[in-house]
Design an enzyme around this catalytic site. Structure first.
Site, PDB file in Angstrom:
ATOM      1  CE1 TYR A 156      -0.010   7.260  33.654  1.00  0.00           C
ATOM      2  CE2 TYR A 156      -0.621   8.596  31.758  1.00  0.00           C
ATOM      3  CZ  TYR A 156       0.339   8.130  32.628  1.00  0.00           C
ATOM      4  OH  TYR A 156       1.636   8.531  32.488  1.00  0.00           O
ATOM      5  NE  ARG A 190      -0.760  13.639  38.549  1.00  0.00           N
ATOM      6  CZ  ARG A 190       0.460  13.108  38.607  1.00  0.00           C
ATOM      7  NH1 ARG A 190       1.525  13.896  38.457  1.00  0.00           N
ATOM      8  NH2 ARG A 190       0.648  11.826  38.850  1.00  0.00           N
ATOM      9  NE  ARG A 192     -10.992   5.908  14.110  1.00  0.00           N
ATOM     10  CZ  ARG A 192     -10.615   6.917  13.331  1.00  0.00           C
ATOM     11  NH1 ARG A 192     -11.468   7.411  12.446  1.00  0.00           N
ATOM     12  NH2 ARG A 192      -9.395   7.434  13.427  1.00  0.00           N
ATOM     13  CE  LYS A 242       0.074  10.065  35.753  1.00  0.00           C
ATOM     14  NZ  LYS A 242       1.477  10.297  35.331  1.00  0.00           N
ATOM     15  CG  LEU A 282       2.189  15.059  35.020  1.00  0.00           C
ATOM     16  CD1 LEU A 282       0.867  15.167  34.277  1.00  0.00           C
ATOM     17  CD2 LEU A 282       2.547  13.590  35.263  1.00  0.00           C
TER      18      LEU A 282
END
Length: 283
Positions: free
Chosen positions: A33, A52, A100, A148, A205
């Site tokens: 995100y 980023r 999955r 992130k 970060l």
């Protein structure tokens, strides 16, 4: 007016947006995100945020579904559709929808792209005048904090500890050293007037606001040092503050119940906050 969101190529009312159960972001937190600020209806330092985002996607092997120009166009349209003048644009890209299984899905699986806006008062944040309070908490996160990731459970728990303590932020500590805030970058100002923050590595970060603040400090003649910060230094600092896309520069006046400096927002944090607003409006 219903809030408009963006999902996989369409602008939709929030209540109509749906993500499949088999989306890997939902099942595995397999996604990235990014958050950019909006000031006076304009995106702040957006190219750096998109760079980023691209780096984080590359680090976990998700193809970036849009160019920088396409992302910017979508963000700008979303801001306009929601009439947002001040707040945030949130962007999320997951590996997509597949049965999955822990390994990456085979074949050309389209990433899931979701975006929304949030109204938030940045210029009128009263906390910047009085100063924020913080606590220290153990850093429980994984080892690639430079990515992130949407896997934010450790940050959620840290932030909840802050909420329960009645403070604004939690500074995370590992092996006696400050890493970063639960949603921010940590800075201190020594009694000698040096601005200190932790150097970039996989432990934290690479904050976009952090980068701009370091450049502004250097341009202003403030001595800057990127080094490890011992948690004990928090109580000895002349000033402390944190930075983020949503807070810009937030002075900290108390940590773990003890005052920082004279217990009021310090001159360095106050000056850098003003300079960052000028930077944001000029961008």
């Amino acid at each position: 007016m219903s809030r408009t969101v963006y999902l996989n190529g369409a602008f939709l009312p929030l209540e109509e947006a749906r993500v499949p159960v088999m989306d890997r972001g939902f099942l595995f937190a397999d996604g990235i995100y990014e958050v950019a600020a909006v000031l006076d209806g304009t995106l702040v330092d957006n190219a750096a945020h998109l760079a980023r985002l691209d780096r984080s996607l590359s680090e976990i092997g998700i193809r970036n579904p849009h160019t920088e120009a396409e992302w910017t166009r979508l963000e700008t349209e979303l801001v306009a559709r929601n009439g947002l003048t001040e707040g945030l644009v949130y962007m999320q890209v997951t590996r997509g929808v597949a049965e999955r299984d822990f390994g990456f899905p085979k074949g050309d699986v389209a990433p899931t792209v979701a975006m929304f806006t949030q109204e938030k008062s940045i210029t009128g944040n009263a906390m910047a005048e009085t100063g924020a309070k913080a606590i220290t908490v153990p850093d429980l996160r994984w080892k690639r904090r430079d990515i992130k990731s949407v896997a934010l459970l450790a940050q959620v728990l840290a932030k909840q500890q802050a909420v329960e303590a009645g403070v604004a932020e939690a500074f995370m500590v590992e092996d006696g050293l400050v890493t970063e805030g639960s949603s921010s970058t940590v800075f201190i100002v020594t009694k000698a007037g040096t601005l200190v923050t932790r150097p970039l590595s996989t432990a934290l970060l690479p904050g976009i606001t952090r980068k701009a603040i370091l450049a502004l400090a250097a341009e202003t003649g403030i001595a800057v040092e990127e080094r490890l910060i011992n948690a004990k230094e928090l109580g000895e600092a002349a000033e402390a503050f944190y930075t983020s896309a949503s807070a810009f520069v937030m002075p900290v006046v108390e940590i773990d119940g003890q005052p920082v400096g004279n217990g009021r927002p310090g001159p360095v944090a106050t000056r850098l906050r003003a300079l960052y607003f000028d930077f944001a409006r000029a961008a």
